[in-house]
Motif scaffolding. Structure first.
Motif, mmCIF file in Angstrom:
data_model
loop_
_atom_site.group_PDB
_atom_site.id
_atom_site.type_symbol
_atom_site.label_atom_id
_atom_site.label_comp_id
_atom_site.label_asym_id
_atom_site.label_seq_id
_atom_site.Cartn_x
_atom_site.Cartn_y
_atom_site.Cartn_z
ATOM 1 N N UNK A 148 -11.995 -40.013 16.991
ATOM 2 C CA UNK A 148 -12.460 -38.675 17.360
ATOM 3 C C UNK A 148 -12.289 -38.432 18.863
ATOM 4 N N UNK A 149 -12.682 -39.423 19.665
ATOM 5 C CA UNK A 149 -12.579 -39.276 21.117
ATOM 6 C C UNK A 149 -11.120 -39.129 21.548
ATOM 7 N N UNK A 317 -4.363 -45.692 20.094
ATOM 8 C CA UNK A 317 -4.863 -44.656 19.192
ATOM 9 C C UNK A 317 -4.463 -43.273 19.691
ATOM 10 N N UNK A 318 -4.664 -43.049 20.974
ATOM 11 C CA UNK A 318 -4.339 -41.733 21.529
ATOM 12 C C UNK A 318 -2.836 -41.477 21.562
ATOM 13 N N UNK A 319 -2.066 -42.492 21.956
ATOM 14 C CA UNK A 319 -0.629 -42.281 22.069
ATOM 15 C C UNK A 319 0.059 -42.240 20.705
ATOM 16 N N UNK A 320 -0.619 -42.699 19.660
ATOM 17 C CA UNK A 320 -0.081 -42.563 18.306
ATOM 18 C C UNK A 320 -0.300 -41.157 17.772
ATOM 19 N N UNK A 321 -1.406 -40.553 18.139
ATOM 20 C CA UNK A 321 -1.692 -39.178 17.708
ATOM 21 C C UNK A 321 -0.689 -38.208 18.327
ATOM 22 N N UNK A 322 -0.317 -38.436 19.581
ATOM 23 C CA UNK A 322 0.574 -37.515 20.291
ATOM 24 C C UNK A 322 1.896 -37.255 19.566
ATOM 25 N N UNK A 323 2.687 -38.292 19.260
ATOM 26 C CA UNK A 323 3.990 -38.020 18.631
ATOM 27 C C UNK A 323 3.875 -37.493 17.214
ATOM 28 N N UNK A 324 2.872 -37.965 16.474
ATOM 29 C CA UNK A 324 2.731 -37.517 15.090
ATOM 30 C C UNK A 324 2.385 -36.038 15.037
ATOM 31 N N UNK A 325 1.489 -35.606 15.913
ATOM 32 C CA UNK A 325 1.113 -34.191 15.947
ATOM 33 C C UNK A 325 2.294 -33.320 16.352
ATOM 34 N N UNK A 326 3.104 -33.793 17.264
ATOM 35 C CA UNK A 326 4.268 -33.001 17.678
ATOM 36 C C UNK A 326 5.360 -33.012 16.608
ATOM 37 N N UNK A 327 5.412 -34.081 15.828
ATOM 38 C CA UNK A 327 6.355 -34.105 14.725
ATOM 39 C C UNK A 327 6.024 -33.069 13.666
ATOM 40 N N UNK A 328 4.747 -32.961 13.313
ATOM 41 C CA UNK A 328 4.347 -31.958 12.319
ATOM 42 C C UNK A 328 4.441 -30.545 12.900
ATOM 43 N N UNK A 329 4.220 -30.407 14.216
ATOM 44 C CA UNK A 329 4.421 -29.113 14.864
ATOM 45 C C UNK A 329 5.871 -28.654 14.694
ATOM 46 N N UNK A 330 6.815 -29.566 14.961
ATOM 47 C CA UNK A 330 8.228 -29.219 14.830
ATOM 48 C C UNK A 330 8.578 -28.896 13.380
ATOM 49 N N UNK A 331 8.034 -29.675 12.446
ATOM 50 C CA UNK A 331 8.320 -29.424 11.038
ATOM 51 C C UNK A 331 7.837 -28.033 10.632
ATOM 52 N N UNK A 332 6.677 -27.648 11.129
ATOM 53 C CA UNK A 332 6.154 -26.316 10.808
ATOM 54 C C UNK A 332 6.971 -25.229 11.490
ATOM 55 N N UNK A 333 7.416 -25.483 12.714
ATOM 56 C CA UNK A 333 8.217 -24.493 13.432
ATOM 57 C C UNK A 333 9.517 -24.190 12.706
ATOM 58 N N UNK A 334 10.041 -25.194 12.033
ATOM 59 C CA UNK A 334 11.297 -25.014 11.296
ATOM 60 C C UNK A 334 11.066 -24.730 9.809
ATOM 61 N N UNK A 335 9.829 -24.395 9.448
ATOM 62 C CA UNK A 335 9.464 -24.036 8.067
ATOM 63 C C UNK A 335 9.469 -25.221 7.111
ATOM 64 N N UNK A 336 9.396 -26.446 7.608
ATOM 65 C CA UNK A 336 9.327 -27.609 6.733
ATOM 66 C C UNK A 336 7.888 -27.943 6.367
#
Length: 512
Positions: A148-149, A317-336
């Protein structure tokens, strides 16, 4: 008017120009959790290959370097935070790209559960006699609190995250430096428990006597290098998206090689390879080599190593959240993925919804696995190598295919965009297949499911779930621009806005 002229310069809404080369390297290093990775892996590598442990780390570095070069080349041409998802789609189409993105997400979710558990265990081992670290509900609650933190830190902004990681990584490397110096000091003054002189044969790649032990050691070593690609997922937030992330990725892998080999050699010279006492060949020490060595090296300050492992897990923990969140952001931006995942915080310029979802899903997965069976949780962690090898290999193949028309235009292109990425991808494909075969055995891991190894079921099952989710999303009308190749294809411009499909049409209305 050209596509590039019609594309806004704000990208997907992320905070541009935030990270420099050093900040990117810090994110990449922190994501690998160097202290914890050594704690969790060094003992098992020594058990598998004995004195050849240093060369095992070197050999495992080779495919990582080759894939890092593939990341660099692809990022130079397509600096998009979707990384494997985006590049896989541009090279092979929407189905392969989607699964590449899913591989990144699965790896992140599973490792977050592991890191949370480690953080909880090591945190409570600092108090009293350490028995609180065996209290499962307490450890689980603490792990969720750490997630959470760190989710909040990631949501709050890259600049805050970079400042936090600078501090946490500095502590990790300070402790590792003290460990190496203390181990070598004890060796040279004769007070080491089993002083073992350095031998160049430790780096002989032809000295392996057992093939299965060799493959096991290299596969274990592959795991501890994983995470360096986090700096690539923040490419749109760097000051030079086309160059800095790729350079950071290569530099990160080299620093990790020097770190792991240096610590391994120092530990071998200090503790030796014996199977009793503090020897690195003692099976009782395999789960945590540092725990076995801390009293001899640090004396009453042995708790420093415990804190270093705790910090390493929390930092990752924090640096693992960063790339995963940006990966799903990109997938949503491209309608995936549904458009909601592309939401960016108006003030902090972070993928707010994706970040929060990642934290919540990881917490639910961790709690759920703990309630079902700690053994299944451990098997899911052991299966992590499948997801890692899966999406790294896709990236290597994507590099070769994406640049196929230019491979023979120069010797450099042939080597860096063709030969080396292909070699790395083939190595990781072998690692994937060999791991799956090993995990199929009922004696591998902690559980047996459906009459076969539970690790195999969990690992392959996690990737299979991605196929199911991909098909389900395909049935929704909002997915059609992606699966028809309209919202993302080879010619889609980089740093696209939240709704790239609206910018893909030229003046005459035809698709670019």
């Amino acid at each position: 008017m050209s596509i590039s002229e019609r594309t806004p310069t704000g990208g997907k809404g992320l905070a541009t120009g935030t990270l420099g080369l050093w900040g990117s390297v810090v994110i990449g290093l922190a994501s690998t959790a160097p202290v914890y990775s050594l704690v969790a892996t060094l003992g098992f590598v020594v058990l598998a290959v004995g004195a050849q442990a240093p060369i095992a780390f070197v050999l495992a570095f080779i495919p990582m370097l080759f894939i890092a070069l593939a990341y660099r080349e692809l990022n130079n041409a397509v600096p998009d935070c979707g990384t494997t998802f985006t590049w896989g789609t541009k090279a092979f189409g929407p189905w392969v790209g989607w699964m590449g993105g899913w591989g990144v997400a699965v790896a992140g979710m599973v490792v977050l559960a592991n890191l949370a558990q480690i953080a909880g265990i090591y945190f409570w081992s600092l108090f009293g006699d350490g028995s609180l670290s065996e209290n499962v509900p307490l450890v689980t609650a603490t792990g969720v609190a750490f997630i959470a933190v760190m989710t909040w830190v990631s949501w709050r902004g890259v600049e805050l995250g970079e400042r936090v990681q600078n501090i946490l990584l500095a502590i990790q490397y300070l402790v590792l430096a003290v460990f190496v110096v203390a181990a070598l000091w004890r060796f040279f003054d004769g007070s080491a428990p089993d002083p073992t002189p350095f031998d160049i044969a430790w780096f002989n790649p032809f000295a392996f006597t057992d093939w299965s032990g060799f493959t096991e050691a290299v596969l274990l070593a592959l795991f501890i290098y994983w995470g360096w690609d986090a700096c690539l997922a923040l490419n749109e937030e760097t000051r030079d998206p086309a160059r800095i992330p790729g350079r950071a990725a290569v530099l990160t892998t080299v620093i990790l090689l020097l770190t792991y080999v240096g610590v391994t050699v120092a530990a071998m010279m200090y503790a030796g390879l014996g199977d009793t006492g503090s020897g690195l060949g003692n099976e009782a020490n395999a789960d945590d080599v540092f725990l076995a060595l801390r009293e001899g090296l640090f004396g009453p300050f042995g708790w420093v190593l415990v804190i270093a492992v705790l910090i390493s897990a929390v930092s990752s923990t924090q640096t693992t959240i960063l790339p995963t969140a940006r990966g799903t952001l990109a997938m949503a931006a491209y309608r995936a993925l549904p458009a909601r995942f592309s939401t960016v915080h108006p003030r902090y310029r972070t993928p707010s919804f994706s970040t929060l979802v990642m934290g919540v899903v990881a917490s639910l997965y961790y709690v759920g696995m703990t309630l079902i069976s700690d053994n299944i949780l451990q098997d899911s962690i052991l299966s992590l190598g499948l997801a890692i090898a899966f999406y790294y290999a896709i990236t290597g193949y994507a590099c070769v295919w994406f640049f196929r028309r230019d491979l023979f235009s120069s010797a450099r292109n042939l080597v860096y965009r063709g030969i080396l990425p292909l070699a790395g991808a083939l190595m990781l494909t072998y690692a994937f297949v060999q791991s799956a075969i090993d995990m199929y055995d009922i004696d591998y891991g902690y559980t047996v499911l459906l009459g076969i190894g539970g690790t195999f079921v969990v690992g392959i099952g996690a990737l299979a779930v991605g196929v199911v989710l991909m098909i389900l999303w395909f049935l929704f009308p909002g997915s059609k621009p992606f699966f028809r190749g309209e919202s993302l294809n080879r010619d889609t411009p980089v740093l696209v806005p939240e709704d790239p499909a609206g910018y893909l049409r030229s003046v005459d209305g035809g698709l670019a």
